[in-house]
Design a protein around this motif. Structure first.
Motif, PDB file in Angstrom:
ATOM      1  N   TYR A  89       0.860  -1.174   0.000  1.00 12.42           N
ATOM      2  CA  TYR A  89       0.000   0.000   0.000  1.00 12.42           C
ATOM      3  C   TYR A  89       0.897   1.225   0.000  1.00 12.42           C
ATOM      4  O   TYR A  89       1.817   1.333   0.813  1.00 12.42           O
ATOM      5  CB  TYR A  89      -0.922  -0.018   1.226  1.00 12.42           C
ATOM      6  N   LEU A 136      -4.945   9.892  -2.994  1.00 11.49           N
ATOM      7  CA  LEU A 136      -5.230   8.476  -3.207  1.00 11.49           C
ATOM      8  C   LEU A 136      -4.231   7.593  -2.492  1.00 11.49           C
ATOM      9  O   LEU A 136      -3.193   8.039  -2.028  1.00 11.49           O
ATOM     10  CB  LEU A 136      -5.247   8.138  -4.701  1.00 11.49           C
ATOM     11  N   THR A 187      -6.234   1.904  -7.260  1.00 10.11           N
ATOM     12  CA  THR A 187      -6.235   3.045  -6.350  1.00 10.11           C
ATOM     13  C   THR A 187      -7.542   3.137  -5.581  1.00 10.11           C
ATOM     14  O   THR A 187      -8.580   2.641  -6.008  1.00 10.11           O
ATOM     15  CB  THR A 187      -6.034   4.370  -7.111  1.00 10.11           C
ATOM     16  N   SER A 188      -7.449   3.785  -4.436  1.00  7.99           N
ATOM     17  CA  SER A 188      -8.613   4.191  -3.658  1.00  7.99           C
ATOM     18  C   SER A 188      -8.481   5.682  -3.395  1.00  7.99           C
ATOM     19  O   SER A 188      -7.407   6.157  -3.020  1.00  7.99           O
ATOM     20  CB  SER A 188      -8.684   3.450  -2.322  1.00  7.99           C
ATOM     21  N   SER A 189      -9.553   6.397  -3.611  1.00  6.96           N
ATOM     22  CA  SER A 189      -9.550   7.841  -3.401  1.00  6.96           C
ATOM     23  C   SER A 189      -9.521   8.176  -1.917  1.00  6.96           C
ATOM     24  O   SER A 189     -10.091   7.463  -1.097  1.00  6.96           O
ATOM     25  CB  SER A 189     -10.791   8.470  -4.029  1.00  6.96           C
ATOM     26  N   CYS A 198      -8.874   2.652   8.099  1.00 10.14           N
ATOM     27  CA  CYS A 198      -9.419   2.010   6.910  1.00 10.14           C
ATOM     28  C   CYS A 198      -9.461   0.492   7.052  1.00 10.14           C
ATOM     29  O   CYS A 198      -8.529  -0.106   7.581  1.00 10.14           O
ATOM     30  CB  CYS A 198      -8.559   2.337   5.693  1.00 10.14           C
ATOM     31  N   ASN A 217      -9.686  -1.752  -7.371  1.00 14.58           N
ATOM     32  CA  ASN A 217      -9.919  -0.330  -7.114  1.00 14.58           C
ATOM     33  C   ASN A 217     -10.938  -0.186  -5.996  1.00 14.58           C
ATOM     34  O   ASN A 217     -11.755  -1.062  -5.765  1.00 14.58           O
ATOM     35  CB  ASN A 217     -10.414   0.374  -8.377  1.00 14.58           C
ATOM     36  N   ASN A 218     -10.859   0.969  -5.308  1.00 11.40           N
ATOM     37  CA  ASN A 218     -11.749   1.249  -4.180  1.00 11.40           C
ATOM     38  C   ASN A 218     -11.691   0.146  -3.131  1.00 11.40           C
ATOM     39  O   ASN A 218     -12.701  -0.296  -2.612  1.00 11.40           O
ATOM     40  CB  ASN A 218     -13.178   1.490  -4.675  1.00 11.40           C
ATOM     41  N   LEU A 225     -10.249   0.383  -0.189  1.00 10.97           N
ATOM     42  CA  LEU A 225     -10.264   0.909   1.176  1.00 10.97           C
ATOM     43  C   LEU A 225     -11.634   1.457   1.537  1.00 10.97           C
ATOM     44  O   LEU A 225     -12.277   2.126   0.728  1.00 10.97           O
ATOM     45  CB  LEU A 225      -9.260   2.056   1.330  1.00 10.97           C
ATOM     46  N   SER A 226     -12.053   1.180   2.742  1.00 14.72           N
ATOM     47  CA  SER A 226     -13.249   1.794   3.312  1.00 14.72           C
ATOM     48  C   SER A 226     -12.772   2.531   4.549  1.00 14.72           C
ATOM     49  O   SER A 226     -12.370   1.897   5.534  1.00 14.72           O
ATOM     50  CB  SER A 226     -14.268   0.713   3.663  1.00 14.72           C
TER      51      SER A 226
END
Length: 132
Positions: free
Chosen positions: A43, A51, A69-71, A101, A109-110, A112-113
């Motif tokens: 990561y 990002l 990527t995660s924004s 996260c 993609n996306n 991560l929360s």
């Protein structure tokens, strides 16, 4: 770019560096990186873009593939797993926040929360560390 090199288990010296394979699309600006506990994913923060980059790591060569990527709400600098390896924490100094996260590494993609960690009175947090 990111360079990878083998480490001698005897001397600790680094071997010849090779390009990690981090894609240059979107002109990533790697700042810090961390690996999951099994070493299968890396990561990477990007201090010039809002990002986090996730890449699979080849166990034999250490090179990266299947990057996504995660924004994030602001440019990122520090990235660290908590001591249990269950949450990733990301610093965004421009807005004085640390994000907690959860990771879904199966997504490209996306992945991560993230939620605000709740830390207060921060002043441009560039890094974070955990003890224990």
């Amino acid at each position: 770019s990111v360079t990878v090199a083998a480490v001698s288990p005897v001397t600790g010296n680094l071997g010849a560096g090779v390009d990690s394979g981090l894609p240059t699309t979107g002109t990533p600006t790697p700042y810090t990186l961390t690996f999951n506990s099994s070493g299968t994913y890396v990561y990477i923060t990007d201090n010039q873009h809002p990002l986090v980059i996730q890449c699979a790591v080849n166990a034999s060569t250490g090179t990266f593939s299947n990057c996504g990527t995660s924004s994030m709400p602001a440019n990122t600098t520090g990235i660290f797993f908590n001591t249990q390896g269950t949450h990733l924490h990301v610093t965004t100094p421009a807005i004085n926040k640390v994000w907690q996260c959860t990771v879904n590494a199966s997504l490209t993609n996306n992945f991560l929360s993230c939620v605000d960690s709740g830390a207060t009175n921060l002043s441009e947090p560039f890094a974070i560390a955990f003890s224990g």
